[in-house]
Design a protein around this motif. Structure first.
Motif, PDB file in Angstrom:
ATOM      1  N   GLY A 130       0.786  -1.219   0.000  1.00  0.00           N
ATOM      2  CA  GLY A 130       0.000   0.000   0.000  1.00  0.00           C
ATOM      3  C   GLY A 130       0.818   1.270   0.000  1.00  0.00           C
ATOM      4  N   ARG A 131       2.122   1.175  -0.134  1.00  0.00           N
ATOM      5  CA  ARG A 131       3.003   2.332  -0.072  1.00  0.00           C
ATOM      6  C   ARG A 131       4.406   1.887  -0.501  1.00  0.00           C
ATOM      7  N   ALA A 132       5.254   2.828  -0.807  1.00  0.00           N
ATOM      8  CA  ALA A 132       6.631   2.483  -1.184  1.00  0.00           C
ATOM      9  C   ALA A 132       7.493   3.736  -1.097  1.00  0.00           C
ATOM     10  N   ILE A 133       8.798   3.516  -0.952  1.00  0.00           N
ATOM     11  CA  ILE A 133       9.784   4.588  -1.013  1.00  0.00           C
ATOM     12  C   ILE A 133      10.786   4.226  -2.103  1.00  0.00           C
ATOM     13  N   SER A 134      10.900   5.080  -3.094  1.00  0.00           N
ATOM     14  CA  SER A 134      11.907   4.899  -4.137  1.00  0.00           C
ATOM     15  C   SER A 134      13.060   5.857  -3.867  1.00  0.00           C
ATOM     16  N   ALA A 140       9.873   6.551  -8.867  1.00  0.00           N
ATOM     17  CA  ALA A 140       8.549   6.896  -8.350  1.00  0.00           C
ATOM     18  C   ALA A 140       7.558   7.119  -9.494  1.00  0.00           C
ATOM     19  N   ARG A 141       8.003   7.763 -10.548  1.00  0.00           N
ATOM     20  CA  ARG A 141       7.116   7.989 -11.697  1.00  0.00           C
ATOM     21  C   ARG A 141       6.693   6.664 -12.330  1.00  0.00           C
ATOM     22  N   LEU A 142       7.619   5.711 -12.433  1.00  0.00           N
ATOM     23  CA  LEU A 142       7.272   4.415 -13.018  1.00  0.00           C
ATOM     24  C   LEU A 142       6.255   3.675 -12.157  1.00  0.00           C
ATOM     25  N   VAL A 143       6.372   3.781 -10.841  1.00  0.00           N
ATOM     26  CA  VAL A 143       5.403   3.133  -9.954  1.00  0.00           C
ATOM     27  C   VAL A 143       4.024   3.761 -10.139  1.00  0.00           C
ATOM     28  N   ARG A 144       3.963   5.071 -10.239  1.00  0.00           N
ATOM     29  CA  ARG A 144       2.653   5.733 -10.440  1.00  0.00           C
ATOM     30  C   ARG A 144       2.048   5.338 -11.782  1.00  0.00           C
ATOM     31  N   GLU A 145       2.899   5.195 -12.802  1.00  0.00           N
ATOM     32  CA  GLU A 145       2.378   4.762 -14.101  1.00  0.00           C
ATOM     33  C   GLU A 145       1.754   3.372 -14.019  1.00  0.00           C
ATOM     34  N   ALA A 146       2.349   2.515 -13.204  1.00  0.00           N
ATOM     35  CA  ALA A 146       1.855   1.140 -13.093  1.00  0.00           C
ATOM     36  C   ALA A 146       0.718   1.001 -12.092  1.00  0.00           C
ATOM     37  N   GLY A 150      -2.505   8.152  -7.926  1.00  0.00           N
ATOM     38  CA  GLY A 150      -2.706   8.406  -6.509  1.00  0.00           C
ATOM     39  C   GLY A 150      -1.985   7.466  -5.578  1.00  0.00           C
ATOM     40  N   PHE A 151      -1.206   6.521  -6.102  1.00  0.00           N
ATOM     41  CA  PHE A 151      -0.537   5.565  -5.231  1.00  0.00           C
ATOM     42  C   PHE A 151       0.535   6.279  -4.418  1.00  0.00           C
ATOM     43  N   PRO A 152       0.602   6.047  -3.100  1.00  0.00           N
ATOM     44  CA  PRO A 152       1.569   6.760  -2.247  1.00  0.00           C
ATOM     45  C   PRO A 152       2.988   6.201  -2.357  1.00  0.00           C
ATOM     46  N   VAL A 153       3.730   6.683  -3.347  1.00  0.00           N
ATOM     47  CA  VAL A 153       5.139   6.342  -3.480  1.00  0.00           C
ATOM     48  C   VAL A 153       5.923   7.630  -3.290  1.00  0.00           C
ATOM     49  N   PHE A 154       6.973   7.568  -2.479  1.00  0.00           N
ATOM     50  CA  PHE A 154       7.713   8.750  -2.082  1.00  0.00           C
ATOM     51  C   PHE A 154       9.156   8.630  -2.574  1.00  0.00           C
ATOM     52  N   ARG A 524      14.988  13.712   6.450  1.00  0.00           N
ATOM     53  CA  ARG A 524      14.156  13.504   7.636  1.00  0.00           C
ATOM     54  C   ARG A 524      12.756  14.069   7.429  1.00  0.00           C
ATOM     55  N   ALA A 525      12.659  15.265   6.854  1.00  0.00           N
ATOM     56  CA  ALA A 525      11.350  15.870   6.613  1.00  0.00           C
ATOM     57  C   ALA A 525      10.525  15.042   5.620  1.00  0.00           C
ATOM     58  N   LYS A 526      11.175  14.524   4.571  1.00  0.00           N
ATOM     59  CA  LYS A 526      10.456  13.705   3.595  1.00  0.00           C
ATOM     60  C   LYS A 526       9.999  12.384   4.216  1.00  0.00           C
ATOM     61  N   LEU A 527      10.851  11.782   5.035  1.00  0.00           N
ATOM     62  CA  LEU A 527      10.466  10.533   5.694  1.00  0.00           C
ATOM     63  C   LEU A 527       9.293  10.754   6.646  1.00  0.00           C
ATOM     64  N   ASP A 528       9.344  11.836   7.393  1.00  0.00           N
ATOM     65  CA  ASP A 528       8.254  12.138   8.325  1.00  0.00           C
ATOM     66  C   ASP A 528       6.945  12.324   7.570  1.00  0.00           C
ATOM     67  N   GLN A 529       7.012  13.012   6.427  1.00  0.00           N
ATOM     68  CA  GLN A 529       5.812  13.203   5.606  1.00  0.00           C
ATOM     69  C   GLN A 529       5.301  11.873   5.062  1.00  0.00           C
ATOM     70  N   ALA A 530       6.217  11.010   4.596  1.00  0.00           N
ATOM     71  CA  ALA A 530       5.798   9.716   4.056  1.00  0.00           C
ATOM     72  C   ALA A 530       5.116   8.873   5.118  1.00  0.00           C
ATOM     73  N   ILE A 531       5.647   8.879   6.322  1.00  0.00           N
ATOM     74  CA  ILE A 531       5.071   8.060   7.389  1.00  0.00           C
ATOM     75  C   ILE A 531       3.693   8.572   7.793  1.00  0.00           C
ATOM     76  N   ARG A 532       3.530   9.877   7.786  1.00  0.00           N
ATOM     77  CA  ARG A 532       2.237  10.440   8.182  1.00  0.00           C
ATOM     78  C   ARG A 532       1.173  10.255   7.109  1.00  0.00           C
TER      79      ARG A 532
END
Length: 534
Positions: A130-134, A140-146, A150-154, A524-532
């Motif tokens: 249900g989520r991923a970090i690239s 990330a763009r390839l994951v959204r294409e597939a 709206g898929f939550p990939v960061f 750190r800010a990006k990780l915090d956003q992804a987790i939330r």
């Protein structure tokens, strides 16, 4: 079904414990270059940023997850499992939220099932998590294409230590320096241009209480070496046989292997490995000139056959030092990875600077097994003769101080890859204000531009997914334009010597883009956003 965090259900925030797992549990110094070894560095890089959000626990086996979850739940914490690995190796189900942290460098993600493993279709893994970090916007763009827009990939790059950013605070500090490595070193200036196999500085077997071992590499010939006859070139028949054998092997791999039954290809591979071992065992030692007992010992003796292990004594590599001068180009890569395209890097360098003795290419080979590159290196150097530029190859482990010294002695970092999932060494050198010579495709598009690099030209070509045993053309990679690499070498050399202001500006731009991309506060800010948000 996607598992969420307790905050999503309106309950009070709980402390977060991050379980970190890479699947690569071997000693990195002994397994450098093995499959997925780079995820060891990715995990270590993320750990510093995650520690500022919550606590971290590194697990060595997925069997530890449930027991760790039970202990953390009893302590009132919620857990997040971060798997640093390709999605087809990640667990599909877990009792806690899972992020697959992955790198990807091709034109599409695997979307077919092979070898009867549903995880080979990455879409199934992402749907379960249900989520991923690239590690790049490209992936990330390839994951959204597939998976859908709206898929939550960061897209979050690996954070780099602050010490690398501090290395580049002074402009124009290279053009000379000394590097060291506790391992093997090959230098065309010290060893001669015509080795049948590259002549390496030897390992040593110290006494049980060894003193520090140091061996210096001379910049020019010593009195002892000048008295000796220069190394003879290998016979034309020997070189022709080596070239023919190499291209026959490439033809078999590209055109014949896929047509044969798997049992036949395995048998051929076994025979090939046996032949290689026998050839290395039967190869006579390299002979040198008669020893002059009145002369001092040479600083760089010829590499003898591998010494047998001595019971109770661990072999320690000597500390080799080499002085650099002029304009220095450096690359750090796994020579066994064909995507690194290091043959173009070497041939273009020797062609661009064949008449210039004050230019050096340092290639740090990131693989524990020297045989993965030394034969091809010897073949290429013999075929590229004559050239006056200097080639240095390093093989061994660099600690932080030695790695920093290599960065300080470098003027440009070179990348000639056909595709990149991230390229940590390139980012590390750029963070220390070293401009690059590199293409701006795949992951490098996040940070390579004309302000901080000499951007190489390239086209596209068919390729296979690297873990697909069928070897079917399902994706694309990039083919470098060799002429643009030669032009970039020459232009960068001219800028370094004749336009120091522009060179300094490129270094500052390189350091700035790394601060904006992979400094610990940004990550750190990006990780915090992804987790939330996940």
């Amino acid at each position: 079904m996607r598992r969420g965090f307790t905050q999503d259900h309106g309950t009070p925030n709980k402390p977060v414990t991050f379980l970190l797992y890479s699947g690569f549990t071997r000693n990195i110094e002994d397994a450098l270059g093995e499959p997925e070894y780079s995820y060891h560095f990715v995990l270590n890089g993320f750990r510093a940023a995650l520690a500022e959000i919550g606590s971290t626990i590194v697990i060595t086996s997925l069997s530890e997850v449930d027991a760790t979850l039970d202990m953390q739940e009893e302590a009132g914490a919620q857990c997040v499992l971060l798997c640093f690995m390709p999605p087809h190796q990640a667990p599909i189900s877990a009792r806690c939220p899972v992020f697959c942290v992955f790198a990807w460098e091709f034109s599409n993600i695997p979307d077919e099932i092979f070898e009867q493993d549903p995880r080979s279709d990455w879409r199934r893994v992402f749907a379960c998590h249900g989520r991923a970090i690239s590690l790049s916007e490209h992936a990330a763009r390839l994951v959204r294409e597939a998976m859908g827009a709206g898929f939550p990939v960061f897209a979050i790059a690996v954070p780099l230590p602050e010490r690398l950013l501090r290395l580049g605070q002074r402009d124009n500090e290279a053009l000379s320096g000394t590097i060291a490595i506790r391992g093997s070193l090959y230098d065309t200036r010290a060893h001669g241009p015509y080795p049948e196999q590259p002549v390496w500085t030897p390992p040593s077997i110290p006494s049980p209480a060894p003193e520090p071992i140091e061996a210096s590499v001379a910049d020019g010939p010593t009195e002892a070496s000048s008295a000796a006859q220069p190394p003879a070139a290998p016979s034309r028949l020997r070189v022709s046989f080596g070239v023919s054998r190499y291209y026959a092997l490439m033809w078999y791999r590209d055109a014949v292997r896929t047509l044969l039954p798997s049992v036949v290809t395995r048998m051929i591979s076994t025979v090939g490995r046996f032949y290689t071992r026998v050839r290395l065992v039967l190869k006579p030692p390299v002979s040198g000139p008669p020893k002059d007992t009145t002369a001092p010992e040479p600083a760089l003796p010829i590499m003898p056959p591998e010494d047998a292990p001595v019971a109770g004594i661990k072999s320690v590599e000597p500390l080799q030092r080499v002085a650099l001068f002029g304009v220095v180009y450096t690359a750090v890569f796994n020579p066994k990875d064909g995507r690194k395209n290091w043959h173009d890097m070497l041939t273009a360098f020797c062609w661009a600077f064949r008449d210039n003795p004050d230019v050096t290419l340092v290639m740090k080979m990131a693989h524990h097994d020297r045989s993965t590159f030394e034969g091809m290196l010897a073949l290429l150097l013999e075929r590229l003769q004559p050239f006056r530029c200097r080639i240095i190859t390093l093989h061994g482990w660099l600690d932080d101080d030695e790695y920093d010294a290599l960065i300080r002695a470098t003027d440009y970092y070179v990348n000639t890859s056909s595709c990149e999932g991230l390229c940590l060494p390139l980012m590390e050198f750029m963070s220390a204000a070293r401009p690059a010579i590199a293409p701006d495709h795949t992951a490098m598009a996040d940070y390579i531009n004309e302000d901080n690099a000499f951007v190489l030209s390239y086209g596209t070509e068919y390729n296979v997914w690297p873990h697909d045993p069928r070897d079917l053309f399902r994706t694309m990679r990039h083919r470098l334009e060799w002429d643009s690499l030669v032009d970039a070498y020459r232009a960068s050399h001219r800028i370094r010597l004749d336009d120091p202001a522009r060179y300094a500006a490129m270094g500052r731009a390189a350091r700035q883009v790394m601060r904006e991309t992979c400094s610990v506060p940004v990550v750190r800010a990006k990780l915090d956003q992804a987790i939330r948000q996940a």
